[in-house]
Design an enzyme around this catalytic site. Structure first.
Site, mmCIF file in Angstrom:
data_model
loop_
_atom_site.group_PDB
_atom_site.id
_atom_site.type_symbol
_atom_site.label_atom_id
_atom_site.label_comp_id
_atom_site.label_asym_id
_atom_site.label_seq_id
_atom_site.Cartn_x
_atom_site.Cartn_y
_atom_site.Cartn_z
ATOM 1 N N ARG A 171 -45.975 83.249 -6.104
ATOM 2 C CA ARG A 171 -44.795 84.119 -6.260
ATOM 3 C C ARG A 171 -43.569 83.341 -6.734
ATOM 4 O O ARG A 171 -42.682 83.892 -7.388
ATOM 5 C CB ARG A 171 -44.512 84.866 -4.958
ATOM 6 C CG ARG A 171 -45.722 85.707 -4.521
ATOM 7 C CD ARG A 171 -45.366 86.830 -3.585
ATOM 8 N NE ARG A 171 -46.550 87.288 -2.877
ATOM 9 C CZ ARG A 171 -47.451 88.151 -3.358
ATOM 10 N NH1 ARG A 171 -47.306 88.661 -4.549
ATOM 11 N NH2 ARG A 171 -48.500 88.497 -2.641
ATOM 12 N N GLY A 228 -54.081 82.606 3.243
ATOM 13 C CA GLY A 228 -53.657 82.823 4.626
ATOM 14 C C GLY A 228 -54.246 84.099 5.194
ATOM 15 O O GLY A 228 -54.633 84.157 6.366
ATOM 16 N N GLN A 242 -50.850 90.049 9.589
ATOM 17 C CA GLN A 242 -52.053 89.211 9.688
ATOM 18 C C GLN A 242 -52.426 89.006 11.151
ATOM 19 O O GLN A 242 -53.596 89.057 11.510
ATOM 20 C CB GLN A 242 -51.818 87.869 8.997
ATOM 21 C CG GLN A 242 -51.665 88.021 7.488
ATOM 22 C CD GLN A 242 -51.394 86.718 6.773
ATOM 23 O OE1 GLN A 242 -51.159 85.693 7.403
ATOM 24 N NE2 GLN A 242 -51.415 86.749 5.460
ATOM 25 N N LYS A 249 -53.508 92.987 -3.047
ATOM 26 C CA LYS A 249 -54.195 91.835 -2.446
ATOM 27 C C LYS A 249 -54.617 92.153 -1.006
ATOM 28 O O LYS A 249 -55.752 91.899 -0.618
ATOM 29 C CB LYS A 249 -53.251 90.620 -2.493
ATOM 30 C CG LYS A 249 -53.851 89.335 -1.946
ATOM 31 C CD LYS A 249 -53.151 88.116 -2.503
ATOM 32 C CE LYS A 249 -51.824 87.792 -1.851
ATOM 33 N NZ LYS A 249 -51.934 87.336 -0.437
ATOM 34 N N SER A 250 -53.703 92.698 -0.218
ATOM 35 C CA SER A 250 -54.018 92.981 1.191
ATOM 36 C C SER A 250 -55.179 93.968 1.317
ATOM 37 O O SER A 250 -56.083 93.786 2.141
ATOM 38 C CB SER A 250 -52.794 93.588 1.889
ATOM 39 O OG SER A 250 -51.746 92.667 1.915
ATOM 40 N N ASP A 292 -42.817 89.626 0.806
ATOM 41 C CA ASP A 292 -43.338 88.887 -0.356
ATOM 42 C C ASP A 292 -42.483 89.082 -1.608
ATOM 43 O O ASP A 292 -42.656 88.371 -2.603
ATOM 44 C CB ASP A 292 -44.783 89.310 -0.645
ATOM 45 C CG ASP A 292 -45.747 88.849 0.454
ATOM 46 O OD1 ASP A 292 -45.405 87.913 1.203
ATOM 47 O OD2 ASP A 292 -46.846 89.437 0.551
HETATM 48 C C1 S3P Z 1 -50.417 90.075 4.501
HETATM 49 C C2 S3P Z 1 -49.381 90.042 5.381
HETATM 50 C C3 S3P Z 1 -48.140 89.290 5.142
HETATM 51 C C4 S3P Z 1 -47.967 88.921 3.670
HETATM 52 C C5 S3P Z 1 -49.235 88.399 3.060
HETATM 53 C C6 S3P Z 1 -50.353 89.411 3.195
HETATM 54 C C7 S3P Z 1 -51.630 90.835 4.867
HETATM 55 O O1 S3P Z 1 -48.163 88.096 5.901
HETATM 56 O O2 S3P Z 1 -46.919 88.004 3.500
HETATM 57 O O3 S3P Z 1 -49.031 88.107 1.688
HETATM 58 O O4 S3P Z 1 -52.454 91.118 3.975
HETATM 59 O O5 S3P Z 1 -51.775 91.189 6.046
HETATM 60 P P1 S3P Z 1 -47.717 88.078 7.455
HETATM 61 O O6 S3P Z 1 -48.611 88.970 8.196
HETATM 62 O O7 S3P Z 1 -47.898 86.658 7.888
HETATM 63 O O8 S3P Z 1 -46.300 88.510 7.466
#
Ligand code: S3P
Length: 429
Positions: free
Chosen positions: A389, A95, A170, A23-24, A316
């Site tokens: 999840r 998010g 993030q 996903k990231s 996660d």
């Molecule tokens: C992500 C970072 C994580 C993770 C999210 C995806 C990303 O969040 O929990 O599912 O793609 O950078 P945080 O950066 O808020 O920890």
């Protein structure tokens, strides 16, 4: 809402699963493809709702993006090719899209309004808004810009040196993206390693980004150039079947083509610490990201402590690790994980309430939970909290409960793993 019921009479798992794309990395392939010059071909793109939000956002800003299944062509015209969207942009549940786009939109010469669903509207944005304002960004929204809907008046930015107060990739990524548009150098310092996909991919796209003594440094020097991306399988999705294999006696599961970037493999370290039998095969590297096949074979496990620097490397995976801990011998303590409270739902509460409803011995703490195992899981009624999840954890729990597990819905899995139930069916014996 009508409940769904999970009941598995023969829960032993055996076989291979090719989990969908990370996903990231999928989000980042669209963002960096859209702001670079040329056509970026993305393969094994995650066809989940969150990543589709990122595609929709760039299409609204005038980027031509063609998609056929998990192959995506992004026709980027550089940062200057992005246009003011004709309407407010809906980021749904995502998010990652929201926080990364806040960074980018802060430096673009137009105004944008962004909003999201009920869950996203409750998630804090000041963690990115604060450093972006330090760079000169004009951001307006609920509670002084902490909550969506938010309007960004994009404009000139100044580079800053920023030490991350939260262990969040993030936030790091939002500041680095703004740094691509800022005057001078932007440096991000992190105390604890968080996922580094932004840094790895920006370098592949030719950004002026370096790991220096001071921290991760980026400037606006030069254009980004299109670069094909082969998205590795998502270790956060693989974790559900890895752990299912560790939960059900007699199981043996292989997850093919899984991303093994060190900043993401905390779950493997913890599984090994608990005594799991895992092997890695066919290791290779693509676009700076390590990939391999993981095989797990059922074996009895012992409780452990999960804390400190490993937390961002498995944040996660904590819901599914907590389920595993209910079957391990002894006490498992999870701490330093207060970030769980601001995920798609409060995952400390969601995990503890659900596991308690299924008969486990679990106590919530301020920054994690304490689990005493092994305990018989009876089954019962739980909620997904509309969190992908948590929903997948509920479905995997039903493999080991005595009675069925009922849950209020299961469609939230479409956020990150639309083919989850097909993949599960395929390895059920
Ligand atoms: C992500 C970072 C994580 C993770 C999210 C995806 C990303 O969040 O929990 O599912 O793609 O950078 P945080 O950066 O808020 O920890």
């Amino acid at each position: 809402m009508s409940h769904v019921q999970f009941e598995y009479t023969s829960p032993r798992l055996e076989g291979e699963v090719m989990v969908p794309g990370d996903k990231s990395i999928s989000h980042r392939s669209i963002i960096f493809g859209s702001i670079s010059h040329g056509t970026t071909k993305v393969t094994n793109f995650l066809d989940g709702e969150d990543c589709l939000r990122t595609i929709a956002a760039f299409r609204k800003m005038g980027v031509r993006i063609e998609k056929e299944g998990s192959t995506v062509l992004v026709h980027g015209n550089g940062l200057e090719g992005l246009k003011k969207p004709g309407e407010a942009i809906d980021f749904g549940n995502s998010g990652t899209t929201t926080r990364l786009m806040l960074g980018l939109l802060s430096g673009l010469p137009f105004e944008t309004t962004i909003f999201g669903d009920a869950s996203l509207t409750k998630r804090p944005m000041n963690r990115v808004v604060d450093p972006l304002r330090k760079m000169g960004a004009s951001i307006y929204g609920e509670a002084d810009g902490n909550f969506l809907p938010i309007t960004i008046h994009g404009g000139a930015l100044q580079g800053i040196t920023y030490r991350l107060p939260v262990k969040s990739a993030q936030v790091k990524s939002a500041v680095l993206l703004a740094g691509l548009l800022a005057e001078g150098e932007t440096v991000v310092q992190e105390e604890t390693e968080t996922r580094n996909h932004t840094e790895v991919m920006l370098q592949a796209f030719g950004a002026d980004l370096k790991q220096t003594e001071k921290g991760i440094a980026v400037t606006s020097k030069g254009n980004l150039t299109a670069c094909d991306v082969e998205v590795p399988g998502d270790i956060s999705s693989a974790a559900f079947f890895l752990i299912a294999g560790a939960l059900v006696p007699g199981s043996k599961v292989t997850l093919k083509n899984v991303g093994l970037n060190h900043s993401r493999t905390g779950v493997l370290d913890v599984l090994k610490q608990m005594g799991a039998s895992i092997t890695v095969a066919n290791e290779r590297t693509t676009g700076g990201e390590k990939i391999g096949d993981l095989t797990i074979q059922y074996t009895a496990l012992k409780g452990t402590t999960i804390e400190g620097n490993v937390i961002p490397r498995l944040i996660d995976e904590i819901p599914i690790l907590a389920l595993l801990a209910t079957q391990a011998d002894g006490k498992t303590v999870i701490k330093d994980a207060e970030e769980l409270k601001v995920k798609e739902t409060d995952r400390i509460e969601a995990v503890c309430k659900n596991l308690q409803a299924l008969g486990a011995d679990v106590t919530a703490t301020e920054d994690g939970m304490v689990i005493n195992g092994p305990s018989r899981l009876t089954g019962g009624t739980i909620s997904s909290y509309m969190d992908h999840r948590i929903a997948m954890m509920g479905a995997i729990a039903a493999l080991i409960t005595e009675a069925p597990v009922k849950m209020d819905e299961k469609d939230s899995i479409n956020i990150s793993y639309p083919t989850f139930f097909d993949d599960l069916e395929a390895i059920l014996q």
